[in-house]
Design an enzyme around this catalytic site. Structure first.
Site, PDB file in Angstrom:
ATOM      1  N   GLY A  46       0.849  -1.183   0.000  1.00 38.27           N
ATOM      2  CA  GLY A  46       0.000   0.000   0.000  1.00 38.27           C
ATOM      3  C   GLY A  46       0.883   1.231   0.000  1.00 38.27           C
ATOM      4  N   GLN A  51       3.281   9.903   1.216  1.00 35.87           N
ATOM      5  CA  GLN A  51       4.558   9.183   1.268  1.00 35.87           C
ATOM      6  C   GLN A  51       5.471   9.501   0.101  1.00 35.87           C
ATOM      7  OE1 GLN A  51       2.562   5.169   2.075  1.00 35.87           O
ATOM      8  NE2 GLN A  51       4.504   5.019   3.156  1.00 35.87           N
ATOM      9  N   CYS A  88       6.113  -0.069   7.315  1.00 37.67           N
ATOM     10  CA  CYS A  88       5.760   1.059   6.457  1.00 37.67           C
ATOM     11  C   CYS A  88       6.988   1.464   5.656  1.00 37.67           C
ATOM     12  CB  CYS A  88       5.289   2.217   7.343  1.00 37.67           C
ATOM     13  SG  CYS A  88       4.809   3.680   6.425  1.00 37.67           S
ATOM     14  N   LEU A  89       6.801   1.711   4.370  1.00 36.99           N
ATOM     15  CA  LEU A  89       7.934   2.121   3.534  1.00 36.99           C
ATOM     16  C   LEU A  89       8.560   3.424   4.032  1.00 36.99           C
ATOM     17  CD1 LEU A  89       6.554   1.388  -0.072  1.00 36.99           C
ATOM     18  CD2 LEU A  89       8.187   0.023   1.254  1.00 36.99           C
ATOM     19  N   HIS A 130      -4.372   1.424   7.524  1.00 34.18           N
ATOM     20  CA  HIS A 130      -3.017   1.985   7.616  1.00 34.18           C
ATOM     21  C   HIS A 130      -2.843   3.136   6.621  1.00 34.18           C
ATOM     22  CE1 HIS A 130       1.544   1.335   7.861  1.00 34.18           C
ATOM     23  NE2 HIS A 130       1.404   2.099   6.808  1.00 34.18           N
ATOM     24  N   GLU A 131      -3.268   2.909   5.373  1.00 33.86           N
ATOM     25  CA  GLU A 131      -3.068   3.937   4.339  1.00 33.86           C
ATOM     26  C   GLU A 131      -3.964   5.159   4.572  1.00 33.86           C
ATOM     27  OE1 GLU A 131      -0.456   3.584   2.708  1.00 33.86           O
ATOM     28  OE2 GLU A 131      -0.218   1.449   3.108  1.00 33.86           O
ATOM     29  N   HIS A 134      -2.495   7.483   6.990  1.00 33.75           N
ATOM     30  CA  HIS A 134      -1.455   8.355   6.415  1.00 33.75           C
ATOM     31  C   HIS A 134      -2.046   9.688   5.945  1.00 33.75           C
ATOM     32  CE1 HIS A 134       2.404   6.297   6.234  1.00 33.75           C
ATOM     33  NE2 HIS A 134       1.844   5.189   5.780  1.00 33.75           N
TER      34      HIS A 134
HETATM   35 CO    CO Z   1       2.704   3.335   5.722  1.00 31.26          CO
END
Ligand code: CO
Length: 151
Positions: A46, A51, A88-89, A130-131, A134
């Site tokens: 995701g 991000q 998370c990236l 989660h997304e 963000h």
């Molecule tokens: Co993330």
């Protein structure tokens, strides 16, 4: 087609609330394509627009073989609970145990400006929560009960 650099903590953009998308134009379609490329390039499941430094309410997800892109996503229903590991990236090498709703229904727009609803359970529900977090400047480490750092 392009792969963006993923913004990592403590960049303030990750803590800023993203803005609603009001027009789906060529720029937005390009953003979706580039987010998709970036997510796959870094083996993410995701990715949210902040991000890659874009403060728009846009996410892409694919927790397996189910790619989806959601514009202005909103959780309209939550049910149950699940606890599992998240990463998370934007926070490389860090994992945590996070409790999320087991099932969610998300309302959003697709790229054709149509309203869609997505019913999700388990991993897909987790990724969506989660997304969407963000987009409000919330990271999984805010909710994690255990943080594990890996080199
Ligand atoms: Co993330």
């Amino acid at each position: 087609m392009a792969v963006y650099k993923v913004v990592t903590v403590p960049n303030e953009v990750l803590r800023t609330k993203a803005k609603e998308v009001t027009r789906i134009n060529d720029g937005l379609l390009r953003l979706l394509e580039n987010m998709k490329d970036t997510m796959y390039e870094f083996d993410g499941i995701g990715l949210a627009a902040p991000q890659i430094g874009v403060l728009k309410r846009v996410i892409v997800v694919d927790p397996g073989d189910n790619y989806m892109e959601l514009i202005n996503p909103e959780i309209i229903y939550k049910e149950g609970e699940q606890t599992g590991r998240e990463g998370c990236l934007s926070i490389p090498g860090v994992y945590g145990k996070v409790s999320r709703a087991k099932k969610v229904i998300v309302k959003a727009l697709n790229r054709h400006n149509e309203t869609i609803t997505v019913e999700a359970e388990d991993l897909l529900a987790r990724v969506l929560q989660h997304e969407i977090d963000h987009l409000d400047g919330i990271l999984f480490i805010d909710k994690a009960t255990e943080i594990i750092k890996e080199k």
